[in-house]
Design an enzyme around this catalytic site. Sequence first.
Site, PDB file in Angstrom:
ATOM      1  N   GLN A  95       0.847  -1.209   0.000  1.00 49.50           N
ATOM      2  CA  GLN A  95       0.000   0.000   0.000  1.00 49.50           C
ATOM      3  C   GLN A  95       0.874   1.248   0.000  1.00 49.50           C
ATOM      4  OE1 GLN A  95      -2.733   0.234   3.315  1.00 49.50           O
ATOM      5  NE2 GLN A  95      -3.830   1.989   2.441  1.00 49.50           N
ATOM      6  N   HIS A 101      -8.552   1.847  -0.896  1.00 52.40           N
ATOM      7  CA  HIS A 101      -8.938   1.894  -2.315  1.00 52.40           C
ATOM      8  C   HIS A 101      -8.955   0.489  -2.894  1.00 52.40           C
ATOM      9  CE1 HIS A 101      -4.619   2.612  -1.843  1.00 52.40           C
ATOM     10  NE2 HIS A 101      -4.428   1.941  -2.962  1.00 52.40           N
ATOM     11  N   HIS A 103      -8.447  -1.485  -6.347  1.00 54.55           N
ATOM     12  CA  HIS A 103      -7.978  -1.432  -7.731  1.00 54.55           C
ATOM     13  C   HIS A 103      -8.885  -2.327  -8.585  1.00 54.55           C
ATOM     14  CE1 HIS A 103      -3.738   0.069  -6.876  1.00 54.55           C
ATOM     15  NE2 HIS A 103      -4.034  -0.426  -5.687  1.00 54.55           N
TER      16      HIS A 103
HETATM   17  P1  5GP Z   1      -1.487   1.269  -3.602  1.00 55.47           P
HETATM   18  O1  5GP Z   1      -0.043   1.079  -3.973  1.00 55.47           O
HETATM   19  O2  5GP Z   1      -1.607   2.119  -2.357  1.00 55.47           O
HETATM   20  O3  5GP Z   1      -2.293   0.018  -3.541  1.00 55.47           O
HETATM   21  O4  5GP Z   1      -2.142   2.064  -4.805  1.00 55.47           O
HETATM   22  C1  5GP Z   1      -2.042   3.439  -4.948  1.00 55.47           C
HETATM   23  C2  5GP Z   1      -2.322   3.742  -6.398  1.00 55.47           C
HETATM   24  O5  5GP Z   1      -2.591   5.112  -6.514  1.00 55.47           O
HETATM   25  C3  5GP Z   1      -1.152   3.440  -7.328  1.00 55.47           C
HETATM   26  O6  5GP Z   1      -1.555   2.506  -8.321  1.00 55.47           O
HETATM   27  C4  5GP Z   1      -0.802   4.791  -7.919  1.00 55.47           C
HETATM   28  O7  5GP Z   1      -0.425   4.724  -9.276  1.00 55.47           O
HETATM   29  C5  5GP Z   1      -2.077   5.587  -7.725  1.00 55.47           C
HETATM   30  N1  5GP Z   1      -1.880   7.016  -7.561  1.00 55.47           N
HETATM   31  C6  5GP Z   1      -0.959   7.619  -6.745  1.00 55.47           C
HETATM   32  N2  5GP Z   1      -1.078   8.959  -6.835  1.00 55.47           N
HETATM   33  C7  5GP Z   1      -2.096   9.197  -7.712  1.00 55.47           C
HETATM   34  C8  5GP Z   1      -2.679  10.397  -8.214  1.00 55.47           C
HETATM   35  O8  5GP Z   1      -2.291  11.518  -7.865  1.00 55.47           O
HETATM   36  N3  5GP Z   1      -3.702  10.260  -9.102  1.00 55.47           N
HETATM   37  C9  5GP Z   1      -4.165   9.038  -9.506  1.00 55.47           C
HETATM   38  N4  5GP Z   1      -5.171   9.042 -10.382  1.00 55.47           N
HETATM   39  N5  5GP Z   1      -3.628   7.886  -9.041  1.00 55.47           N
HETATM   40  C10 5GP Z   1      -2.603   7.955  -8.159  1.00 55.47           C
END
Ligand code: 5GP
Length: 115
Positions: A95, A101, A103
Amino acid sequence: MSSGKTIFKRIIDKEIPAKIIYEDDQALAFHDVNPQAPVHVLVIPRKEIRSLAELDPADAPLIGHLFTIVRKLAEELGLKNGFRTVINSGADGGQSVDHLHIHILGQRPLSWPPG
Ligand code: 5GP
């Protein structure tokens, strides 16, 4: 970042732009800025829940609502051949944004197990 807000809270508050494809009073969905598949969308609650590990039992209806949005968007995005939903939690889970969130990844075959 000057405020203590996560990047997703800033998207909710319309302080930074995102390609939003769905919005209601409890949730929104937008395209991931760094897509890992031809379709890569994030579904998030407006409520600031840091991760699945900090989920309150009272949030169960909200989580159910998020998954009905996933179902609706998968259909609208044409993911007829299948799709993957992922919720990363904490450091080992990968994360990177501390706002819960989901995906949605699709439009290509996805291997298993994940890295
Ligand atoms: P995690 O790694 O926390 O599961 O997923 C976070 C996701 O948020 C990543 O896939 C990353 O690309 C996306 N993300 C991070 N910053 C932004 C942003 O400013 N805008 C958008 N649309 N996605 C973001």
